[in-house]
Design an enzyme around this catalytic site. Sequence first.
Site, PDB file in Angstrom:
ATOM      1  N   GLN A  21       0.691  -1.283   0.054  1.00 36.16           N
ATOM      2  CA  GLN A  21       0.056   0.208   0.129  1.00 36.16           C
ATOM      3  C   GLN A  21       0.863   1.236  -0.058  1.00 36.16           C
ATOM      4  OE1 GLN A  21      -2.567  -1.770   3.311  1.00 36.16           O
ATOM      5  NE2 GLN A  21      -3.958  -0.508   2.204  1.00 36.16           N
ATOM      6  N   ASN A 156      -2.390 -10.983   8.031  1.00 33.12           N
ATOM      7  CA  ASN A 156      -3.408  -9.905   8.294  1.00 33.12           C
ATOM      8  C   ASN A 156      -4.648 -10.083   7.765  1.00 33.12           C
ATOM      9  OD1 ASN A 156      -3.784  -6.892   8.834  1.00 33.12           O
ATOM     10  ND2 ASN A 156      -4.414  -7.018   6.785  1.00 33.12           N
ATOM     11  N   GLU A 157      -5.723 -10.103   8.807  1.00 26.55           N
ATOM     12  CA  GLU A 157      -6.918 -10.224   8.319  1.00 26.55           C
ATOM     13  C   GLU A 157      -7.458 -11.516   7.615  1.00 26.55           C
ATOM     14  OE1 GLU A 157      -8.302  -6.481   6.773  1.00 26.55           O
ATOM     15  OE2 GLU A 157      -8.440  -5.590   8.576  1.00 26.55           O
TER      16      GLU A 157
HETATM   17  C1  FCB Z   1      -7.971  -3.134   6.470  1.00 26.26           C
HETATM   18  C2  FCB Z   1      -6.430  -3.489   6.027  1.00 26.26           C
HETATM   19  C3  FCB Z   1      -5.657  -2.584   5.551  1.00 26.26           C
HETATM   20  C4  FCB Z   1      -6.330  -1.324   5.180  1.00 26.26           C
HETATM   21  C5  FCB Z   1      -7.598  -0.981   6.078  1.00 26.26           C
HETATM   22  C6  FCB Z   1      -8.410   0.207   5.807  1.00 26.26           C
HETATM   23  O1  FCB Z   1      -8.901  -4.190   6.288  1.00 26.26           O
HETATM   24  O2  FCB Z   1      -5.783  -4.472   6.607  1.00 26.26           O
HETATM   25  O3  FCB Z   1      -4.609  -2.901   4.726  1.00 26.26           O
HETATM   26  O4  FCB Z   1      -6.797  -1.472   3.815  1.00 26.26           O
HETATM   27  O5  FCB Z   1      -8.505  -2.035   6.093  1.00 26.26           O
END
Ligand code: FCB
Length: 385
Positions: A21, A156-157
Site C-alpha cells: 500500500q 493480516n485479516e
Molecule cells: C484493513 C486492511 C488495511 C487497510 C484498512 C483500511 O482491512 O488491513 O490494509 O486497507 O483495512
Amino acid sequence: MKDKRTFPEGFYWGAASASYQVEGGIENCDWAKGSRDGKVPVCGKACDHYNRYEEDFDMAKSLGHNATRISIEWARIEPEEGKFDMAEIEHYKKVLESIHDRGMMPFVTLWHFTLPQWFADQGGFENKKSPEFFARYCEFVVKNLGDYCRHWVTINEPLVYTNNGYIRKFWPPFKRSLRLYNKVFNNLVRAHIRAYEKIKNLDIACEVGIVKDNFYWHANWNPFNKIAALFMGWWWNRRFLNKIKQSVDSIGLNYYFHKKFGDTATYEKSDMGWDLYPEGLYHTLRELKQYNKPLFVAEAGIADEKDFYREDYIRDMLYWMHVAIERGAVVRGFLYWSLLDNYEWAHGFGKRFGLIEIDYENQKRTIRKSALAYRDICKSNSLHT
Ligand code: FCB
C-alpha cells in the site's frame, strides 16, 4: 473538571501500514497482475515509502509515536519459488534499524494480502502445499531479521482475504466459490500454525501473533436478530481464532465495523461509507479477552479526506479502549491506520486514512491537524475527556 485517563506504563502508540500500500515498485505480485488486467487500480509508486522510509519515520517520531507497524513484501523476499533475495533482507534490515534508531518498536506483519506471482500461479492458498510455502518464507524472514524485531504477525485479516477474494470477487483471485473459500480458510489456519512452529523452533526470543479483523455484531430487541449477531460473532470473529489459539502469543485487533441487526438508526460515516461507531472497539476487545493473550490494536482508523471527524473519532476510540483496559482487557498498544495516505486496495488512492497527507503528484507529505491531537495523547500516555 476534565477527566484524565492514563494508559498502562510502556503502552505502544503509533500507526500501521502495509508494504504494497505504501512502498511502490512492486510488480511481481497478484495485485500488480490484477491491475495490469484492469481489475484493480494501478498501485505504481504509491507513497514511494521504499525510498522515503527515513523521512516517514522521522515524521512518526515527531508525532510522538513509540511504535510502528509495517509489513514485509513476500514477493520481494522470495521473487521466485525457493529463491530468496538477500538484498531485500538488507533493505528491511535498514528499515527496521531506522525504526529502532528513532526509539520506536516495530511490529512486523509477514503477509498482508499480496501474493508473489509464482505462488499465485500455483493457486496461492488453494494449493495444499501452501502452508509449507508460507512457513518456509516466514522462517527465512525471522531467521534473518529476528535480531531486529520481537513482535511478529503471520497473517493480516484472514477473513477479509477469503471474503473479498473468494466470495465477493472483489480482490485477487476474483473468485466466487464456497468450496474454495473453505479450502483457503483451512489452509490459512494450517499456514499460521506451521509458520508459528517453524519460527518457534528457531529459538529466537520473539512473539508470534495474528491480526484479526473483528466486527462488533449486535442486535435490537428481536430474538432472531440476537441469534444472528451471536452466530456472526462466532462465524466471523472467533472461528479462525478458535482453531489457532494454541499457537499464538498475542492477538492484534483490526476494528473498523459494527453491524447491528434490526437497526434503523443512522450514523455519521467515513469517506468509505462506513459507520463511525467507536464504542465497538470496547466490545471487540472485551470479546478477545477470553483467549487470555496480550492484545494490541493493530489497526483502527478512518478515511476522512477533510480531516473533519478524525480527531474526535480517535479520541472516542481511545476512550473506549481505556474502558476495556479498566475492565480487564490486556491491551498493550494502539496503532492507528494509517501513518500515510495510501493505496486502499480496490478503491485505489482516493480514500485517505493517513495521519499524514500525501500529494501523489510530487510525494509531498503534510501532517494533518488530527495527527497533532493524537501526538499529544501519545506523548502524555493519557487522554483528557
Ligand atoms: C484493513 C486492511 C488495511 C487497510 C484498512 C483500511 O482491512 O488491513 O490494509 O486497507 O483495512
